[in-house]
Design an enzyme around this catalytic site. Sequence first.
Site, short mmCIF file in Angstrom:
data_model
loop_
_atom_site.label_atom_id
_atom_site.label_comp_id
_atom_site.label_asym_id
_atom_site.label_seq_id
_atom_site.Cartn_x
_atom_site.Cartn_y
_atom_site.Cartn_z
N ARG A 151 0.86 -1.18 0.00
CA ARG A 151 0.00 0.00 0.00
C ARG A 151 0.90 1.23 0.00
NH1 ARG A 151 -1.93 -3.56 3.96
NH2 ARG A 151 -4.01 -4.43 3.53
N LYS A 174 -1.96 -2.56 7.89
CA LYS A 174 -3.13 -2.13 8.64
C LYS A 174 -3.14 -2.74 10.03
CE LYS A 174 -6.36 -1.17 4.87
NZ LYS A 174 -7.69 -1.48 4.29
N HIS A 245 -2.76 2.53 -5.84
CA HIS A 245 -3.46 1.25 -5.73
C HIS A 245 -3.52 0.53 -7.07
CE1 HIS A 245 -4.77 0.27 -1.77
NE2 HIS A 245 -5.75 -0.48 -2.20
N ARG A 248 -0.69 -1.73 -7.08
CA ARG A 248 -0.94 -2.84 -6.15
C ARG A 248 -1.86 -3.87 -6.80
NH1 ARG A 248 -1.23 -4.35 -0.62
NH2 ARG A 248 -3.29 -4.87 0.16
N HIS A 271 -3.83 -9.27 3.25
CA HIS A 271 -5.27 -9.38 3.45
C HIS A 271 -5.57 -10.36 4.58
CE1 HIS A 271 -6.17 -8.11 -0.98
NE2 HIS A 271 -5.97 -7.09 -0.19
N TYR A 280 -9.58 -10.40 -7.27
CA TYR A 280 -8.67 -10.32 -8.42
C TYR A 280 -8.86 -11.45 -9.42
CZ TYR A 280 -6.20 -6.96 -5.52
OH TYR A 280 -5.89 -5.89 -4.74
#
Length: 312
Positions: A151, A174, A245, A248, A271, A280
């Site tokens: 990110r 995150k 992004h 990414r 994730h 994806y």
Amino acid sequence: MEHNQELELVSEYINHLIIERGLAKNTIEAYQRDLTQYADYLKQKHLSLLEVNAAYVVDFLTELGKKHAEKPATIARKTAAIRGLYQYLAVEGYINENPCDVLTVGKVEYSLPEVLTVAEVDRLLSAPDFHKKTGYRDWAMLEVLYATGLRVSELVGLNIGDIDPLGFVRCIGKGNKERIVPIGSKALMAVDLYLKKEGPQLVKDHTEKALFVNARGKRITRQGFWKLLKQYGKACGITKTLTPHTLRHSFATHLLAHGADLRSVQQMLGHVDISTTQIYTHLTREHLRTVYQDTHPRAKLHRDERKETNHG
């Protein structure tokens, strides 16, 4: 209750998220904006934060979709922010029950930005001018972002030493969760050249820990990188919407298209839920169909028979 007092309750909840929950900075900032917007909405409607029922919350969320054309994912996040605020207020005794308990949030439909082709990525990575003061830095940042799928906040948050010469990057994602991501030789070379050729000139303060710095020698910001990415995209003729992004997403899509397994991509992207990574897979269906036609015996037989029929 006065509007200022309601904003104080929002701030109290935000501090709870920071101190007790340890949420990521970007999430905190988004929730702060969402709840301030909600409090302002209630003020305009002459409603009290502590006295509304579910119907008023639904009216607010409905207005977001119809009047402001907010995306489903954004509305889902705002719903979560409001639900969390009221849950906190209930636990702390400000209200008797959470008015959001009766709400149901529908499944969020995720939409991806356009993904770059490999040829477009090559053009983008070749765009920096090494004769400019920050040419090697820009090249290194682009190479690292595409090589790792970080990110943008993780990219600009890298410190010197976070990239191991053996081919791994340590980053904080995150929720302040650390993860280790592989990095390729081209990106390693780009970082090495940047540190050797531009690092000494850019870094004025030798106590600066940031890997990527701006022209003033301070850690480059997300906005700063976003701006230079736009400039390079325009310079190399990319007409697709280009954001950090986008690289990414391109990273993940290209890995899956070339045979990477979903679990590995999930770990590299950081994730928590593999369902997030599965968004994806629809981008690689055409690739899978090509692989199937090239490898499945019956598909190959059918194709070869057609060739013979056409020649006959």
